[in-house]
Enzyme design. Structure first.
Site, PDB file in Angstrom:
ATOM      1  N   GLU A 152       0.827  -1.204   0.000  1.00 19.14           N
ATOM      2  CA  GLU A 152       0.000   0.000   0.000  1.00 19.14           C
ATOM      3  C   GLU A 152       0.865   1.261   0.000  1.00 19.14           C
ATOM      4  OE1 GLU A 152      -3.912  -1.837   2.224  1.00 19.14           O
ATOM      5  OE2 GLU A 152      -2.642  -0.507   3.372  1.00 19.14           O
TER       6      GLU A 152
ATOM      7  N   CYS B 185       6.480  -6.862   7.596  1.00 15.56           N
ATOM      8  CA  CYS B 185       7.549  -6.285   8.416  1.00 15.56           C
ATOM      9  C   CYS B 185       7.950  -7.302   9.478  1.00 15.56           C
ATOM     10  CB  CYS B 185       7.050  -4.997   9.090  1.00 15.56           C
ATOM     11  SG  CYS B 185       8.346  -4.130  10.020  1.00 15.56           S
TER      12      CYS B 185
ATOM     13  N   CYS C  19       3.301   8.541   0.859  1.00  7.85           N
ATOM     14  CA  CYS C  19       3.877   7.633   1.848  1.00  7.85           C
ATOM     15  C   CYS C  19       4.055   6.275   1.176  1.00  7.85           C
ATOM     16  CB  CYS C  19       2.912   7.540   3.037  1.00  7.85           C
ATOM     17  SG  CYS C  19       3.399   6.339   4.281  1.00  7.85           S
TER      18      CYS C  19
ATOM     19  N   CYS D  72       1.028  -2.152  15.636  1.00  8.20           N
ATOM     20  CA  CYS D  72       1.057  -1.851  14.201  1.00  8.20           C
ATOM     21  C   CYS D  72       0.383  -2.956  13.389  1.00  8.20           C
ATOM     22  CB  CYS D  72       2.521  -1.703  13.769  1.00  8.20           C
ATOM     23  SG  CYS D  72       2.706  -1.472  11.994  1.00  8.20           S
TER      24      CYS D  72
ATOM     25  N   CYS E 119       6.167  -4.467  16.050  1.00  6.36           N
ATOM     26  CA  CYS E 119       5.713  -3.464  17.019  1.00  6.36           C
ATOM     27  C   CYS E 119       4.276  -3.815  17.433  1.00  6.36           C
ATOM     28  CB  CYS E 119       5.791  -2.057  16.435  1.00  6.36           C
ATOM     29  SG  CYS E 119       7.489  -1.577  16.041  1.00  6.36           S
TER      30      CYS E 119
ATOM     31  N   CYS F  59      -1.569   6.224   9.680  1.00  5.55           N
ATOM     32  CA  CYS F  59      -0.322   5.601  10.134  1.00  5.55           C
ATOM     33  C   CYS F  59      -0.576   4.264  10.796  1.00  5.55           C
ATOM     34  CB  CYS F  59       0.316   6.464  11.223  1.00  5.55           C
ATOM     35  SG  CYS F  59       1.290   7.752  10.569  1.00  5.55           S
TER      36      CYS F  59
HETATM   37  N1  SAH Z   1       9.273   0.828  10.123  1.00  2.58           N
HETATM   38  C1  SAH Z   1       9.296   2.253  10.113  1.00  2.58           C
HETATM   39  C2  SAH Z   1       8.286   2.920   9.213  1.00  2.58           C
HETATM   40  C3  SAH Z   1       6.868   2.413   9.167  1.00  2.58           C
HETATM   41  S1  SAH Z   1       5.656   2.879  10.323  1.00  2.58           S
HETATM   42  C4  SAH Z   1       9.152   2.774  11.516  1.00  2.58           C
HETATM   43  O1  SAH Z   1       8.877   2.001  12.417  1.00  2.58           O
HETATM   44  O2  SAH Z   1       9.354   3.963  11.720  1.00  2.58           O
HETATM   45  C5  SAH Z   1       5.416   4.609  10.311  1.00  2.58           C
HETATM   46  C6  SAH Z   1       5.016   5.122  11.687  1.00  2.58           C
HETATM   47  O3  SAH Z   1       3.665   4.764  12.055  1.00  2.58           O
HETATM   48  C7  SAH Z   1       5.900   4.559  12.792  1.00  2.58           C
HETATM   49  O4  SAH Z   1       6.247   5.580  13.683  1.00  2.58           O
HETATM   50  C8  SAH Z   1       4.969   3.565  13.445  1.00  2.58           C
HETATM   51  O5  SAH Z   1       5.371   3.228  14.739  1.00  2.58           O
HETATM   52  C9  SAH Z   1       3.656   4.297  13.402  1.00  2.58           C
HETATM   53  N2  SAH Z   1       2.488   3.435  13.646  1.00  2.58           N
HETATM   54  C10 SAH Z   1       2.390   2.108  13.459  1.00  2.58           C
HETATM   55  N3  SAH Z   1       1.167   1.671  13.794  1.00  2.58           N
HETATM   56  C11 SAH Z   1       0.464   2.736  14.211  1.00  2.58           C
HETATM   57  C12 SAH Z   1      -0.870   2.920  14.650  1.00  2.58           C
HETATM   58  N4  SAH Z   1      -1.746   1.915  14.698  1.00  2.58           N
HETATM   59  N5  SAH Z   1      -1.267   4.172  14.985  1.00  2.58           N
HETATM   60  C13 SAH Z   1      -0.396   5.205  14.878  1.00  2.58           C
HETATM   61  N6  SAH Z   1       0.870   5.101  14.447  1.00  2.58           N
HETATM   62  C14 SAH Z   1       1.303   3.864  14.129  1.00  2.58           C
END
Ligand code: SAH
Length: 355
Positions: A91, A111, A104, A118, A115, A334
């Site tokens: 996406e 991944c 973006c 996410c 986390c 995000c």
């Molecule tokens: N792997 C990279 C980039 C991808 S995520 C990283 O971790 O930075 C882009 C951003 O969105 C990251 O800061 C991630 O932690 C955040 N993110 C992931 N899931 C989210 C959610 N459900 N709500 C808000 N931000 C989220």
């Protein structure tokens, strides 16, 4: 399958041409066709000799991504589901703002970093994207724009961890930022976001001038460790020591992303600890109130709690923004990107049929 010519770096393409006894300056012309004019066939490259066009067509393909879905949010955000040659999907999200148009983009299918909050993490890691698959997200999204519109900013914040796919990401950055034959986007308008892979962060800051964002999400080892398994390998302390020593140009700041999770990391004590952790680093903070997705148990804090957290940072003279959720009605905000999930496209079944 012939190799995709867009996977060659500029120097690899030049070397190929020299080996075949063509002048090296042809590399610039070919790249201009591929990246500036978005050519989809070698036959369109009319300033090359017929012989060279035929030779290229024999050895290479000009791969493309297919658009499997396109969903537009009430706020103008557009999410694309792109299909890759091997049947996987990724996406990308186009985010219009007053003075800029940001795309973006993803760097991996799935991944590996897991986390806790996410959606992409739920897919697990499938594979790295090639540099052409990274760059083609920009090229294909650009084809969809109205006349006169132009993508001005790129954020490597879609699916995946860009620094875990370092070589291909760097090739793609070279194409994005080259003004002569590439997409000509200024490096400071390209932002790479990482979970915090220290050696690659150091390398990136030595090798490019792109802007850096780091996903911090907590101000203590204990909380960060719970949310981000990567903290076991690269601790918060080691990460902040790394940041204090990065070769940043004067006045350049690191963006720290902090997803606010109700009752987990959103208290005044957490905010105060964050200010302490950021000490000595030229920083700005992006607070991202958690974007819920069906598979998650976390909750977004109340607006008043977000404001309270932000106020603590203000009071410590830290530059801070609250990121508005964009495209949350189409699951494009995000951390909601999840390629393969069906029924997460913010449309009714009837609208989907009409696609
Ligand atoms: N792997 C990279 C980039 C991808 S995520 C990283 O971790 O930075 C882009 C951003 O969105 C990251 O800061 C991630 O932690 C955040 N993110 C992931 N899931 C989210 C959610 N459900 N709500 C808000 N931000 C989220």
């Amino acid at each position: 399958m012939k190799p995709n010519i867009k996977d060659l770096s500029f120097s690899e393409l030049s070397a190929f041409l020299i080996e075949r006894k063509h002048p090296a300056y042809r590399a610039k012309q070919i790249c201009q066709w591929l990246f500036k004019k978005r050519a989809v066939a070698f036959s369109a490259m009319t300033n090359l000799s017929q012989g060279l066009r035929d030779e290229l067509a024999k050895d290479f393909s000009i791969g493309r991504l297919s658009i499997l879905r396109r969903a537009e949010s009430r706020d103008g955000t557009v999410k694309f589901l792109f299909g890759l040659a091997d049947g996987q999907s990724i996406e990308s999200v186009l985010i219009p703002e007053t003075n800029r148009l940001t795309l973006c983009i993803s760097t991996q299918v799935g991944c590996a970093y897991g986390c806790a909050f996410c959606a992409t993490a739920l897919l697990g890691f499938k594979r790295n994207l090639t540099s052409s698959e990274i760059i083609d997200q920009i090229i294909e999204a650009s084809r969809e724009l109205a006349a006169g519109q132009r993508i001005t900013n790129i954020v490597l914040m879609g699916m995946g961890e860009p620094l875990a796919n370092y070589a291909n990401t760097l090739r793609a950055i070279e194409i994005m930022t080259d003004g002569g034959w590439g997409l000509g986007i200024a490096p400071r308008r390209v932002t790479l976001s990482s979970v915090g892979l220290i050696p690659q962060i150091q390398k990136l800051m030595e090798e490019t001038n792109v802007s850096l964002a780091i996903s911090l999400h907590a101000a203590s080892e204990a909380v960060r460790g719970k949310l981000m398994p990567v903290n076991k390998k690269y601790s918060l302390q080691a990460l902040m020591d790394c940041c204090r020593n990065l070769p940043l140009p004067r006045r350049k700041r690191i963006t720290f992303e902090y997803v606010l999770l109700r009752g987990v990391n959103d208290s005044v004590a957490d905010a105060t600890a964050l200010c302490r952790v950021l000490g000595g680093v030229p920083s700005k903070v992006n607070l991202i109130p958690f974007n819920p997705h069906p598979e998650s148990e976390f909750e977004r804090p109340a607006d008043a709690d977000v404001k309270r957290f932000q106020q603590v940072l203000f009071d410590h003279n830290i530059q801070v923004n609250v990121r508005r959720p964009r495209g949350d009605d189409i699951a494009a905000a995000c951390g909601q990107l999840q390629g393969q999930a069906e029924g997460r496209w913010g449309e009714s079944a009837a609208q989907r049929e009409a696609c």
